[in-house]
Design a protein around this motif. Structure first.
Motif, PDB file in Angstrom:
ATOM      1  N   SER A 483      17.360 -37.483  30.968  1.00  0.00           N
ATOM      2  CA  SER A 483      17.252 -38.730  30.203  1.00  0.00           C
ATOM      3  C   SER A 483      15.926 -38.819  29.462  1.00  0.00           C
ATOM      4  O   SER A 483      15.784 -39.623  28.529  1.00  0.00           O
ATOM      5  CB  SER A 483      17.414 -39.935  31.133  1.00  0.00           C
ATOM      6  N   HIS A 489      18.419 -36.324  24.291  1.00  0.00           N
ATOM      7  CA  HIS A 489      18.774 -37.698  23.934  1.00  0.00           C
ATOM      8  C   HIS A 489      19.298 -37.773  22.504  1.00  0.00           C
ATOM      9  O   HIS A 489      20.298 -38.459  22.241  1.00  0.00           O
ATOM     10  CB  HIS A 489      17.556 -38.603  24.098  1.00  0.00           C
ATOM     11  N   SER A 492      22.738 -35.786  22.233  1.00  0.00           N
ATOM     12  CA  SER A 492      23.816 -36.485  22.944  1.00  0.00           C
ATOM     13  C   SER A 492      24.254 -37.748  22.219  1.00  0.00           C
ATOM     14  O   SER A 492      25.384 -38.220  22.410  1.00  0.00           O
ATOM     15  CB  SER A 492      23.360 -36.842  24.362  1.00  0.00           C
ATOM     16  N   ASN A 493      23.346 -38.304  21.424  1.00  0.00           N
ATOM     17  CA  ASN A 493      23.659 -39.563  20.734  1.00  0.00           C
ATOM     18  C   ASN A 493      23.685 -39.399  19.213  1.00  0.00           C
ATOM     19  O   ASN A 493      23.528 -40.373  18.483  1.00  0.00           O
ATOM     20  CB  ASN A 493      22.627 -40.626  21.126  1.00  0.00           C
ATOM     21  N   TRP A 494      23.919 -38.180  18.775  1.00  0.00           N
ATOM     22  CA  TRP A 494      23.933 -37.910  17.338  1.00  0.00           C
ATOM     23  C   TRP A 494      25.000 -38.741  16.634  1.00  0.00           C
ATOM     24  O   TRP A 494      24.732 -39.391  15.617  1.00  0.00           O
ATOM     25  CB  TRP A 494      24.175 -36.419  17.103  1.00  0.00           C
ATOM     26  N   SER A 496      27.061 -40.938  18.546  1.00  0.00           N
ATOM     27  CA  SER A 496      27.488 -42.002  19.450  1.00  0.00           C
ATOM     28  C   SER A 496      27.250 -43.351  18.787  1.00  0.00           C
ATOM     29  O   SER A 496      26.884 -43.443  17.606  1.00  0.00           O
ATOM     30  CB  SER A 496      26.710 -41.920  20.766  1.00  0.00           C
ATOM     31  N   SER A 497      27.397 -44.417  19.548  1.00  0.00           N
ATOM     32  CA  SER A 497      27.147 -45.746  18.995  1.00  0.00           C
ATOM     33  C   SER A 497      25.682 -45.927  18.580  1.00  0.00           C
ATOM     34  O   SER A 497      25.368 -46.818  17.792  1.00  0.00           O
ATOM     35  CB  SER A 497      27.530 -46.818  20.026  1.00  0.00           C
ATOM     36  N   LEU A 498      24.787 -45.089  19.083  1.00  0.00           N
ATOM     37  CA  LEU A 498      23.375 -45.157  18.678  1.00  0.00           C
ATOM     38  C   LEU A 498      23.161 -44.570  17.281  1.00  0.00           C
ATOM     39  O   LEU A 498      22.161 -44.859  16.633  1.00  0.00           O
ATOM     40  CB  LEU A 498      22.487 -44.422  19.680  1.00  0.00           C
ATOM     41  N   ARG A 499      24.047 -43.677  16.827  1.00  0.00           N
ATOM     42  CA  ARG A 499      24.007 -43.082  15.479  1.00  0.00           C
ATOM     43  C   ARG A 499      22.655 -42.423  15.169  1.00  0.00           C
ATOM     44  O   ARG A 499      22.144 -42.520  14.060  1.00  0.00           O
ATOM     45  CB  ARG A 499      24.289 -44.131  14.406  1.00  0.00           C
ATOM     46  N   LEU A 500      22.070 -41.715  16.135  1.00  0.00           N
ATOM     47  CA  LEU A 500      20.712 -41.206  15.938  1.00  0.00           C
ATOM     48  C   LEU A 500      20.637 -40.148  14.844  1.00  0.00           C
ATOM     49  O   LEU A 500      19.590 -39.978  14.214  1.00  0.00           O
ATOM     50  CB  LEU A 500      20.164 -40.654  17.253  1.00  0.00           C
ATOM     51  N   ALA A 590      20.527 -48.999  18.368  1.00  0.00           N
ATOM     52  CA  ALA A 590      20.047 -47.624  18.446  1.00  0.00           C
ATOM     53  C   ALA A 590      19.024 -47.421  19.557  1.00  0.00           C
ATOM     54  O   ALA A 590      18.525 -46.317  19.748  1.00  0.00           O
ATOM     55  CB  ALA A 590      19.431 -47.211  17.101  1.00  0.00           C
ATOM     56  N   GLY A 592      17.187 -46.740  23.028  1.00  0.00           N
ATOM     57  CA  GLY A 592      17.400 -45.960  24.239  1.00  0.00           C
ATOM     58  C   GLY A 592      16.404 -46.390  25.300  1.00  0.00           C
ATOM     59  O   GLY A 592      15.641 -47.337  25.115  1.00  0.00           O
TER      60      GLY A 592
END
Length: 698
Positions: A483, A489, A492-494, A496-500, A590, A592
């Motif tokens: 984590s 990070h 994994s969140n490319w 995802s809802s975080l749209r990194l 976005a 974390g």
């Protein structure tokens, strides 16, 4: 009082020299061991009041004749000998006794570096000093109870912190025969005499203001609630030339400069330089023969003061061992700064920067909080990707100290005429740290990584990723580090809802040299490889500079060129700039490093939840599992028959490992027995514990 000033443990600010110095020092003395008779160290506590009982860490240091034991305590340069031991319930007029040394019982015995035992000290003339680092007991809000040294505006030194006990320095002749060295813990370490003077209270310091340099300190409710005691945050705020508190129209962007403990003289990565201060205060950057004078950039520079019980700063993120420092800084301290100074309170005008520890902090602050900060300019950061934690292939190794071919994994190096020289290995540094504190309490580099990147163990202290003595890696403990793996990070969140992948594009700026002193280029290279595999080479600006070492400003630039580069980024991404940082790229969604998730995954209740007792059942034979224990526990099993535990009744002990099935076959058929499995777990830093299974009848 003599030689009791705090000694800072900022590894990245030290200038390494060859580690051979320590070996040379040993070799020039007559090597006559005192081992046949033994060396004993007696430390008396009668000269000062220490209350009803004190727990902590005793340190005994020997330095070469004519030198100060605290002058140079770095592991790559010092010829000193260090010995440490945990002590409990030390009272007034007690005598603390040290003798021998061990690599096996680091909790109760003497641990020495670079010598294993006191008896191995070579004959010679030395100067000796002793310290007692005093631990306080803290009951944290998640239920964990720990004993730690809480710092006092002194940067959380590894030895000789404010309030610790210290002896005078004495001359010692080690004779090669049995002898007792006596010292008196007759001094209490005072607050350090820094360039500024602490004003009002001890935590995080507070210093006298000047025209452009201001200091603030707040009580953090978030941290105080977590630790069950008052906890403070501070900041040094450097205002631009011409700043007018009564001007209601001018607003300024802010560089939040991450670094180690910042004393009272400003953002320490900048204003400790006299030439910088002179130009900043005058507002004019002097020209040279080929350039004209120019104005200093109009920005506010902020350095945080956030020392912790584990290190001289918190790494500026939420962690299960240190508490919600990320939220405390971002949601308490920064709003306080913005309420008292004329800042632009939009993400594009909040910039993170720093080097080494500060390099990781600045990158993590942006990556975890793209809703709050616009960009990071991070230099030679600590490991961004744990595929290479410094030089350790952490995810793929079985030992943190040795490569598969048996060679030492290095930790510190220097280049001389293009040739690499190893100054310290990971084993050297970890063993050196163990003299200053067990259970990751040394206030030094590898231990703070354990505290920040890892979760709590069942004992309340950081769940260490490897055995500090042997280097054996515990993969289950390493898994919890993911984590805090910044590459992991992002990847994994490319999408995802975080749209990194979309949110962080063109906002990450990182530089490191291929000759980095601490092999930090290897983690940057892994980070670069993983994010560019998804976003291409233009997704982030990651510069790996040939033959550059650790230190300096971003990309090796001159300070004014660098600050003007940052100012241009801010101007370009302002609402009226060429590439505005639109609101859809700074959403709260976005975020974390959410505190509730961090403590839920890594706090005391999570540590309890991952434990379980042994279980047995009858399936022909009696078959059992040993239960769940923290990684690294050494387990010993015993079959208990009819509540009898002696070996003459067939109840011999046997070594077992987690996940292993164990079997019991009765010696006689037709006899009714009650059978139970007892498993005892032992690990450094843990209280020995025996867990009992259910009982079955044969």
């Amino acid at each position: 009082m003599t030689n009791i000033r705090p000694s800072f443990s900022l590894r990245t600010l030290l200038t390494p020299r060859t580690s051979l110095i320590a070996l040379l020092f040993v070799s020039i003395l007559p090597i006559v061991s005192a081992k046949p008779h033994g060396i004993h160290v007696h430390l008396s506590t009668g000269a000062v009041s220490i209350g009803n009982g004190t727990s902590g860490r005793v340190m005994f240091i020997l330095s070469p004749n004519g030198t100060d034991p605290l002058d140079d305590i770095d592991d790559t340069t010092t010829p000193d000998f260090f010995f440490g031991m945990n002590v409990n319930n030390v009272k007034h007029n007690d005598t603390i006794k040290l003798s021998g040394g061990t690599r096996h019982n680091t909790d109760r015995g003497v641990f020495g570096w670079p010598l294993e035992t006191l008896d191995d000290i070579p004959v010679g003339i030395y100067r000796a000093q002793a310290f007692l680092k005093r631990y306080d007991t803290a009951v944290r809000s998640d239920g964990s109870v720990v004993r730690l040294k809480f710092p006092c505006g002194d940067g959380s030194p590894s030895v000789s912190g404010v309030g610790d006990l210290a002896s005078d320095v004495i001359d010692v002749h080690v004779s090669g025969k049995g002898q007792t060295i006596k010292l008196h813990l007759n001094n209490t370490v005072p607050f350090p005499d820094f360039q500024g003077h602490e004003v009002g209270g001890c935590s995080q310091g507070n210093y006298e203001d000047t025209q452009y340099l201001k200091h603030i300190k707040i009580r953090s409710k978030k941290l105080s609630d977590f630790w069950g005691r008052d906890m403070f945050l501070g900041a040094n705020v450097l205002l631009p030339h011409g700043y007018d508190a009564h001007d209601n129209t001018s607003r300024y962007p802010v560089i939040y400069s991450q670094n180690h403990w910042a004393e009272g003289d400003g953002p320490d990565s900048y204003s400790t330089r006299a030439s910088f201060k002179e130009a900043w205060d005058s507002g004019i950057i002097p020209g040279s023969a080929n350039t004209t004078d120019r104005e200093t950039p109009k920005m506010i520079l902020v350095a945080f003061r956030h020392e912790t019980p584990y290190y001289d700063d918190s790494y500026a993120v939420n962690t299960a061992n240190l508490g919600p420092y990320g939220d405390a800084i971002n949601e308490e301290l920064i709003p306080h700064i913005e309420a008292h100074f004329k800042t632009i309170t939009q993400p594009y005008a909040r910039i993170q920067d720093g080097g080494s520890t500060g390099g990781w902090e600045s990158a993590a602050s942006l990556i975890f909080r793209p809703d709050l900060f616009g960009a990071c300019f991070s230099s030679y950061p600590d490991s961004l990707d744990f595929h290479k934690h410094q030089a350790i292939p952490l995810y793929n190794s079985t030992n943190a100290y040795k490569y598969p071919n048996g060679s030492d994994i290095p930790s510190i190096r220097e280049f001389v005429n293009g040739t690499q020289h190893i100054l310290a290995s990971t084993a050297t540094e970890n063993h050196w740290e163990l003299t200053f504190g067990t259970s990751s309490r040394s206030s030094l580099q590898w231990d703070i990584w354990n505290a920040v990147f890892g979760v709590q163990g069942l004992n309340g202290y950081p769940l260490e990723p490897w055995n500090k003595v042997t280097g054996e890696i515990y993969p289950e403990a390493v898994e919890y580090w993911k984590s805090m793996d910044l590459a992991h990070h992002i990847v994994s969140n490319w999408n995802s809802s975080l749209r990194l992948g979309e949110v962080l594009r063109d906002r990450i700026h990182i530089s490191v040299g291929t000759w980095d002193d601490y092999f930090l280029n290897e983690g940057v290279a892994e980070f670069k490889k993983r994010v560019e595999a998804l976003g291409g080479s233009s997704w982030a600006e990651i510069s790996i500079l040939p033959e550059k070492t650790h230190g300096g400003y971003y990309r090796g630039m001159e300070v004014w060129d660098y600050l003007e580069l940052v100012k241009r980024w801010v101007d370009d991404h302002a609402p009226n700039g060429t590439t505005p940082l639109h609101a859809n790229l700074t959403p709260r969604s976005a975020r974390g490093n959410i505190w509730s998730e961090v403590i839920g995954r890594g706090g005391h209740q999570a540590a309890l939840a991952r434990q379980s007792d042994p279980v047995i059942k009858v399936s022909g034979d009696v078959v059992g599992t040993v239960g769940q224990w923290d990684p690294g526990m050494k387990l010993v099993g015993r079959w208990v028959i009819n509540n009898r535990t002696s070996e003459k009744h067939g109840c011999a002990t046997f070594n077992v490992t987690q996940g292993e099935s164990v079997h019991y076959r009765p010696k006689s058929i037709g006899i009714t027995d009650q059978v139970q499995l007892w498993v005892t777990g032992r690990k450094m830093g843990y209280v020995e514990e025996t867990r009992k299974s259910n009982s079955v009848t044969l």
